[in-house]
Design a protein around this motif. Structure first.
Motif: not given
Length: 375
Positions: A174-180
């Motif tokens: 399970k993954q998440l891309v963060v650019t914030c």
């Protein structure tokens, strides 16, 4: 005409010049009466006579496969090992270094171009060359390589594949891309429902060591210390072993490497902060089977790996890459792909020189006639 063989790996800084009277068409547009220099970089094979394609040294009926390569110095040193060059020569394969000071269209002729460069100028040059010379095999197409330089897009194909058969099931953590902004990461993680600990990896692989560094975050407070853009993945306990699966065309070869140890989630409340790691599986020594639990040491089924490799070759449009795959601890048939690398360290793959030369010959079978020594 002068042919210069770079034998610095054996003879220090010496450069030997060999004068060949016949016209040679290798690494140049068309070699005519004037002298043309051809550089064979990384040739550590000393005291052996290299037969140059078209030089008249070989029998007229013997075909040759010419591979132009555009690699970093580090990649040349690791990939162009003496055992590869020696075997390639016996099979009629010759590696020619591409000259970046000359237009690519003026070099060759090549049967294959092998490359691993990331700058835009090279990419545009190669794409233009492909349009003009569709008969030349490019390993691999620049547009396809870009997909695995981004960790979001690289694993999307694995997730979409949803491979499950009698040999096992393959997915992605399970993954998440963060650019914030870093201060907002904790909120994004909570919204996505990711469980700690969390592995943080750079979103883009830029060809540097930093692109392969990772960190392990144990609590929400530590997330604000991260430096986006990143891919955050739930850490999956896997017994401290990662399987590196090398794909070279149709050939699939797996090796076992040490990885991060299991994390006891019952004691997570006693652990906080971020622990940085280098490129773990690359730097680590091979995982010794004698020191591993049987269920951890066992390689994934060959049929499962071959099926995965075949599907990803089609979906990614690549023929030279490797997959980092782990087995969920406590299971026998549940696997996760955690990374994909284009043109990895093939020099670490057992018998890579045989696998790679056979692969190159299959690409241009009509141009090759078996050498007696290799029959």
């Amino acid at each position: 005409m002068k042919v210069i063989g770079d034998l610095t790996g054996v003879r220090g800084a010496e450069m030997e010049e060999v004068v060949v009277e016949e016209t040679i068409v290798v690494g140049s547009a068309v070699a005519g009466a004037e002298e043309t220099t051809v550089v064979f970089a990384g040739s550590d094979v000393a005291d052996e006579n290299w037969v140059i394609p078209g030089s008249g040294v070989a029998a007229e009926s013997e075909r040759r496969v010419v591979v132009g390569f555009a690699l970093t110095k580090k990649k040349v040193n690791s990939f162009m090992q003496p055992k590869l060059l020696s075997l390639a020569r016996k099979k009629g394969i010759f590696f020619v270094e591409i000259d970046f000071n000359r237009p690519l269209s003026e070099q060759g002729p090549f049967d294959v171009i092998l490359h691993k460069l990331t700058d835009e100028e090279w990419r545009h040059s190669l794409e233009g060359f492909q349009e003009e010379h569709p008969e030349v095999t490019v390993l691999d197409p620049p547009y396809a390589i870009q997909n695995v330089y981004n960790r979001k897009s690289m694993l999307e194909e694995v997730a979409a594949l949803n491979l499950s058969n009698s040999y096992g099931k393959v997915g992605v953590p399970k993954q998440l891309v963060v650019t914030c902004d870093p201060s907002s990461i904790a909120m994004e993680v909570e919204k996505a429902g990711l469980a700690f600990p969390i592995v943080a990896k750079p979103l883009v692989i830029d060809g540097t060591a930093k692109g392969h560094e990772l960190s392990l975050a144990f609590d929400q407070a530590s997330l604000s210390l991260l430096d986006p853009p990143l891919v955050l993945q739930e850490f999956v306990n896997h017994g401290g072993v990662v399987f590196k699966v090398y794909i070279v065309g149709d050939a699939v070869k797996a090796v076992r490497r040490k990885s991060l140890p299991n994390v006891d989630r019952r004691n997570l409340g006693n652990t906080e902060g971020i622990i940085p790691f280098p490129r773990v599986s690359c730097a680590a020594a091979p995982a010794d089977e004698a020191n591993l639990e049987p269920g951890v040491a066992e390689f994934p089924p060959t049929a499962l790996l071959e099926s995965l490799a075949k599907e990803l070759c089609c979906r990614l449009g690549l023929r030279l890459f490797n997959i980092d795959i782990i087995r969920k601890y406590g299971t026998r048939d549940q696997f996760y792909v955690i990374d994909i690398n284009y043109f990895p360290g093939f020099g670490k793959m057992p018998e890579y020189e045989h696998i790679f030369t056979d692969f190159l010959l299959k690409l241009v079978p009509n141009k090759y006639m078996k050498h007696p020594a290799c029959a």
